[in-house]
Design a protein around this motif. Structure first.
Motif, PDB file in Angstrom:
ATOM      1  N   UNK A 239      17.492  32.418  18.553  1.00 24.06           N
ATOM      2  CA  UNK A 239      17.490  32.854  16.971  1.00 24.06           C
ATOM      3  C   UNK A 239      16.681  32.020  16.236  1.00 24.06           C
ATOM      4  N   UNK A 240      16.381  31.013  16.646  1.00 20.12           N
ATOM      5  CA  UNK A 240      15.446  29.949  15.854  1.00 20.12           C
ATOM      6  C   UNK A 240      14.238  30.490  16.065  1.00 20.12           C
ATOM      7  N   UNK A 241      13.589  31.106  16.960  1.00 18.81           N
ATOM      8  CA  UNK A 241      12.373  31.573  17.189  1.00 18.81           C
ATOM      9  C   UNK A 241      12.289  32.654  16.239  1.00 18.81           C
ATOM     10  N   UNK A 242      13.206  33.759  16.197  1.00 20.79           N
ATOM     11  CA  UNK A 242      13.163  34.879  15.728  1.00 20.79           C
ATOM     12  C   UNK A 242      13.077  34.632  13.754  1.00 20.79           C
ATOM     13  N   UNK A 243      13.538  33.601  13.357  1.00 18.82           N
ATOM     14  CA  UNK A 243      13.892  33.266  11.984  1.00 18.82           C
ATOM     15  C   UNK A 243      12.728  32.171  11.609  1.00 18.82           C
ATOM     16  N   UNK A 244      12.221  31.500  12.653  1.00 14.81           N
ATOM     17  CA  UNK A 244      11.072  30.585  12.066  1.00 14.81           C
ATOM     18  C   UNK A 244       9.812  30.444  12.818  1.00 14.81           C
ATOM     19  N   UNK A 245       9.664  31.422  14.000  1.00 16.04           N
ATOM     20  CA  UNK A 245       8.502  31.618  14.598  1.00 16.04           C
ATOM     21  C   UNK A 245       7.949  30.299  15.170  1.00 16.04           C
ATOM     22  N   UNK A 246       8.556  29.360  15.727  1.00 15.89           N
ATOM     23  CA  UNK A 246       8.251  28.160  16.361  1.00 15.89           C
ATOM     24  C   UNK A 246       9.569  27.732  17.313  1.00 15.89           C
ATOM     25  N   UNK A 247       9.173  26.893  18.113  1.00 11.50           N
ATOM     26  CA  UNK A 247      10.012  26.132  19.105  1.00 11.50           C
ATOM     27  C   UNK A 247      10.993  25.389  18.164  1.00 11.50           C
ATOM     28  N   UNK A 248      12.258  25.444  18.422  1.00 15.55           N
ATOM     29  CA  UNK A 248      13.446  24.731  17.726  1.00 15.55           C
ATOM     30  C   UNK A 248      13.154  23.249  18.311  1.00 15.55           C
ATOM     31  N   UNK A 249      13.528  22.189  17.458  1.00 16.66           N
ATOM     32  CA  UNK A 249      13.861  21.045  17.850  1.00 16.66           C
ATOM     33  C   UNK A 249      15.154  21.108  18.338  1.00 16.66           C
ATOM     34  N   UNK A 250      15.386  20.516  19.812  1.00 18.37           N
ATOM     35  CA  UNK A 250      17.006  20.629  20.233  1.00 18.37           C
ATOM     36  C   UNK A 250      17.417  19.175  20.532  1.00 18.37           C
ATOM     37  N   UNK A 251      18.583  18.826  20.721  1.00 17.85           N
ATOM     38  CA  UNK A 251      19.347  17.681  20.734  1.00 17.85           C
ATOM     39  C   UNK A 251      18.755  16.785  21.985  1.00 17.85           C
ATOM     40  N   UNK A 252      18.628  15.478  22.125  1.00 21.96           N
ATOM     41  CA  UNK A 252      18.530  14.846  23.135  1.00 21.96           C
ATOM     42  C   UNK A 252      19.550  13.855  23.364  1.00 21.96           C
ATOM     43  N   UNK A 253      19.512  12.924  24.310  1.00 22.38           N
ATOM     44  CA  UNK A 253      20.566  11.783  24.641  1.00 22.38           C
ATOM     45  C   UNK A 253      19.894  10.640  25.147  1.00 22.38           C
ATOM     46  N   UNK A 254      20.478   9.441  24.634  1.00 23.29           N
ATOM     47  CA  UNK A 254      19.977   8.106  25.143  1.00 23.29           C
ATOM     48  C   UNK A 254      20.978   7.998  26.410  1.00 23.29           C
ATOM     49  N   UNK A 255      20.165   7.221  27.151  1.00 21.25           N
ATOM     50  CA  UNK A 255      21.029   6.680  28.441  1.00 21.25           C
ATOM     51  C   UNK A 255      21.206   5.309  28.569  1.00 21.25           C
ATOM     52  N   UNK A 256      20.565   4.452  27.798  1.00 22.35           N
ATOM     53  CA  UNK A 256      20.615   3.043  27.908  1.00 22.35           C
ATOM     54  C   UNK A 256      21.864   2.618  27.012  1.00 22.35           C
ATOM     55  N   UNK A 257      22.519   1.514  27.294  1.00 19.87           N
ATOM     56  CA  UNK A 257      23.726   1.162  26.446  1.00 19.87           C
ATOM     57  C   UNK A 257      22.979   0.412  25.284  1.00 19.87           C
ATOM     58  N   UNK A 258      23.852   0.669  24.117  1.00 17.17           N
ATOM     59  CA  UNK A 258      23.446   0.164  22.752  1.00 17.17           C
ATOM     60  C   UNK A 258      24.263  -1.276  22.753  1.00 17.17           C
ATOM     61  N   UNK A 259      23.266  -2.011  22.044  1.00 17.65           N
ATOM     62  CA  UNK A 259      23.852  -3.468  21.546  1.00 17.65           C
ATOM     63  C   UNK A 259      24.586  -3.341  20.512  1.00 17.65           C
ATOM     64  N   UNK A 260      25.524  -4.378  20.235  1.00 14.85           N
ATOM     65  CA  UNK A 260      26.179  -4.678  19.135  1.00 14.85           C
ATOM     66  C   UNK A 260      25.428  -4.883  18.069  1.00 14.85           C
ATOM     67  N   UNK A 261      25.747  -4.707  16.957  1.00 19.26           N
ATOM     68  CA  UNK A 261      25.128  -4.747  15.690  1.00 19.26           C
ATOM     69  C   UNK A 261      25.453  -6.171  14.848  1.00 19.26           C
ATOM     70  N   UNK A 262      26.519  -6.801  15.229  1.00 12.99           N
ATOM     71  CA  UNK A 262      27.126  -7.809  14.575  1.00 12.99           C
ATOM     72  C   UNK A 262      27.035  -7.764  12.888  1.00 12.99           C
ATOM     73  N   UNK A 263      27.549  -6.790  12.544  1.00 13.27           N
ATOM     74  CA  UNK A 263      27.644  -6.438  11.067  1.00 13.27           C
ATOM     75  C   UNK A 263      26.546  -6.127  10.310  1.00 13.27           C
ATOM     76  N   UNK A 264      25.293  -6.153  10.897  1.00 10.99           N
ATOM     77  CA  UNK A 264      24.010  -5.945  10.301  1.00 10.99           C
ATOM     78  C   UNK A 264      23.727  -4.445  10.415  1.00 10.99           C
ATOM     79  N   UNK A 265      22.936  -3.775   9.437  1.00 12.92           N
ATOM     80  CA  UNK A 265      22.474  -2.571   9.371  1.00 12.92           C
ATOM     81  C   UNK A 265      20.896  -2.308   9.791  1.00 12.92           C
TER      82      UNK A 265
END
Length: 672
Positions: free
Chosen positions: A646-672
């Motif tokens: 459907x995305x091809x039909x409405x936009x005429x290009x390849x959609x950007x599809x979701x990805x996934x991270x495999x590594x563990x994420x570090x704690x943020x310790x209250x910082x952004x």
């Protein structure tokens, strides 16, 4: 002769709704009033002067017109305002009167030094209150035997949006303070609405009887009124009220003491913001409160960046069921992960095969029709690539099997509904563009994106952003934000407006232009593989979520962003935190993904496409309770396949599809 309010004083007698623990004399609009109350103080009446103009103050509130700060005139539409808690009376709600300071505001990238975010530790203080309040009100919405006020849904929606903005969107400090104040106001008002409906309204419905013995007057904001029936109702509810009457009607009222009018606190007297337009001017309290609601909700947040682009063809039938320029940009460290904690990683690996699974049949390919690949250009950094295929380099985050297979199976032989080149542009850089290059160029692209990231996210959140072509994004990542090339060349025309594209973010940051860009080679940051994956994932996820909203709007001909957001982990569109990289549609477990896949399938039921909708995406998909593993897999493949087609039909290009991270994420310790 001065009116003697104590002439009937009798401390031993019971006080009724027209008597007063205390009273005061007031002069308003040329009239003399006496005010009786069931509390021990009488607030001043500045908000009752008519006609009345309302302005936003420097504390991002509305002075004595703010119902969370000062009593308002009672109205039936906003009767719950009398039940708003007074500051300091409920310790569990203390954060709802907290005022952020500059120390609570973290500034981000170097290019837009005036943009930043509230510290995550500050945002986290709101979350227990917000979750408890929203859950209680949603439960009441589902279980109430009688129709309830639409304000419940409106305030819940406002609360969720403000929390999301504080969590994700880079803004200026005043905008952050406004978001905090708006969140606090919405929470206090929703809490008051819930308390009013569940506690006070039952008492009011029996207002002819006296309040229960020893029932205290609750420490709420209260309300002014000139209506005897309202005074009697609020008296029965044990809510604070102040009953205004012309002094000449004073007769047998029992008043125990006379007090001076209590003037507004220093918070109410915050100065009006310079050049701030009037929020409301008029004689109606209901209209004034509605205008304050509107000023908080009237944000450009979530505007569809593709909506300004015209569609040349749409299907008509349902075929398918600062003042000085900035100095040289300093080198900055990559922003830290905003994850609250690691998420277990159990399986999922990058896709290795483009062959569709035997249980799902792809759409037939049109004979002789090939996908348009990028045209190679001179230079080692330009690598021709099929955007319908997985980019197989280590710097690319792992693909999600069902989405990658679906993208590889798109039938590009079907003529798109659009021929507008703007529909082939991207909200943020196409993810592969950041990394599909030589190591040196990749470092420069990532470095420049880290410098510019907050500016582009700010514009997305404020509704300023429009998609750019791959060539324009490439110029931006190269650091070419100035005019270059021969004046008659395509390069010159393309580069002429790039700096203007981020002009709103520059102006918000007090920056007039970008100079000395790109950074010197020796100052370009090094990026670990994990950090590279995180940057690319966030760019891909933001692209995907905005593209999903735009596709649903076109395919369904409905503007239902709020429903689309339920298909995403975290429900947000901008600044998606890294912990969402293994949740929702990217969850490791099929059962967890299935909940979101069903929501997507439900939206697809009214999409109009040339390609037939897979039969498994049927009207009963949301009602089906028992799904086998094989059936869930078939639905996921069908949904991914139908989306990318459907995305091809409405936009005429390849959609950007979701990805996934495999590594563990570090704690943020209250910082952004």
């Amino acid at each position: 002769m001065e009116l003697d309010l104590l002439r009937n004083r009798d401390p031993e007698a019971s006080l009724g709704p027209f008597d007063g623990k205390v009273a005061a004399l007031a002069h308003n609009a040329g009239e003399h009033y006496f005010i009786t109350t069931n509390t021990d103080y009488v607030p001043a009446l500045p908000s009752l002067e008519l006609p009345h103009a309302v302005f936003l103050r420097t504390d991002m509130r509305y002075g004595s017109d703010d119902p969370t700060l000062w009593p308002q005139q009672f109205t039936q539409r906003y009767c719950h305002l009398a039940a708003i808690a007074r500051q300091g009376t409920r310790p569990e709600l203390e954060v709802l009167w907290w005022n952020p300071t500059r120390n609570d505001f973290l500034v981000g990238a170097a290019v837009t030094r005036g943009l930043g975010r509230l510290r995550l530790s500050c945002v986290s203080r709101f979350l227990p209150i917000v979750n408890d309040l929203v859950n209680r009100c949603k439960l009441y919405q589902r279980t109430s035997p009688t129709p309830i006020s639409p304000l419940f849904g409106q305030l819940i929606q406002q609360i969720l949006i403000w929390v999301e903005q504080l969590q994700s969107l880079p803004t200026t400090f005043p905008q952050t303070v406004f978001a905090v104040a708006s969140l606090q106001r919405a929470c206090l008002e929703l809490d008051a609405l819930y308390q009013y409906i569940t506690v006070y309204k039952p008492r009011i419905e029996n207002y002819l009887s006296a309040p229960p013995p020893n029932t205290p007057v609750l420490p709420c904001v209260g309300a002014f009124t000139t209506v005897p029936a309202v005074a009697q109702q609020l008296w029965a509810a044990c809510l604070p009220f102040w009953f205004l009457r012309p002094h000449y009607v004073f007769d047998e009222e029992n008043i125990l003491a006379v007090v001076p009018l209590q003037q507004p606190t220093h918070l109410v007297h915050s100065p009006v913001i310079d050049a701030q337009p009037c929020v409301y001017s008029g004689n109606s309290t209901e209209e004034k409160i509605a205008a304050i609601h509107l000023s908080a909700a009237n944000s450009r947040w979530y505007r569809d960046p593709f909506e300004t682009h015209s569609l040349s063809k749409l299907p008509s039938l349902n075929v398918a069921p600062a003042s000085a320029s900035t100095p040289r940009l300093p080198t900055i460290c990559p922003t830290e992960s905003r994850a609250e904690g690691p998420v277990a990683d159990s399986s999922s690996r990058a896709i290795r095969s483009k062959n569709p699974p035997p249980s799902f049949q792809p759409y037939p390919k049109a004979p002789g029709k090939s996908r348009g690949k990028n045209t190679p250009t001179k230079g080692p950094a330009k690598i021709p690539r099929d955007k319908f295929s997985t980019l197989a380099i280590p710097e690319m985050p792992p693909s999600i099997v069902a989405w990658a297979e679906a993208l590889a199976q798109v039938d590009s032989g079907i003529t798109p509904f659009t021929s507008n080149p703007a529909d082939r542009q991207y909200v943020l850089p196409e993810p592969a563009l950041l990394i599909n290059s030589t190591p040196e160029r990749r470092r420069k692209f990532l470095h420049h994106w880290m410098l510019l990231n907050d500016g582009f996210l700010f514009m997305l959140g404020q509704g300023y952003s429009e998609p750019l072509s791959a060539a324009e994004w490439r110029d931006i990542l190269e650091g070419h934000l100035e005019k270059r090339g021969h004046p008659n060349s395509r390069t010159f025309r393309r580069s002429a407006g790039l700096e203007d594209r981020i002009r709103p973010a520059l102006e918000a940051s007090g920056v007039t232009s970008i100079e000395c860009f790109p950074a010197a080679p020796e100052t370009v940051l090094q990026f670990s593989l994990e950090k590279t994956h995180e940057i690319v994932w966030q760019v891909a996820e933001t692209n995907f979520r905005f593209e999903f909203c735009a596709l649903d709007k076109r395919a369904s001909k409905k503007d239902r962003t709020d429903e689309v957001r339920t298909c995403f982990a975290g429900r947000m569109l901008v600044g998606v935190p890294l912990e969402m990289s293994k949740r929702g549609l990217a969850a490791m477990e099929l059962e967890q993904r299935h909940v979101y896949i069903v929501r997507v399938a439900t939206l697809m039921l009214d999409w109009t496409t040339t390609s037939p909708r897979p039969s498994i995406i049927g009207p009963g998909v949301a009602q089906q309770l028992h799904w086998s593993q094989a059936h869930m897999q078939d639905l996921e493949r069908a949904v991914c396949r139908y989306y990318t087609q459907a995305f091809w039909e409405y936009f005429g290009r390849a959609a950007v599809v979701p990805l996934r991270l495999e590594h563990d994420l570090e704690e943020e310790n209250g910082q952004m």
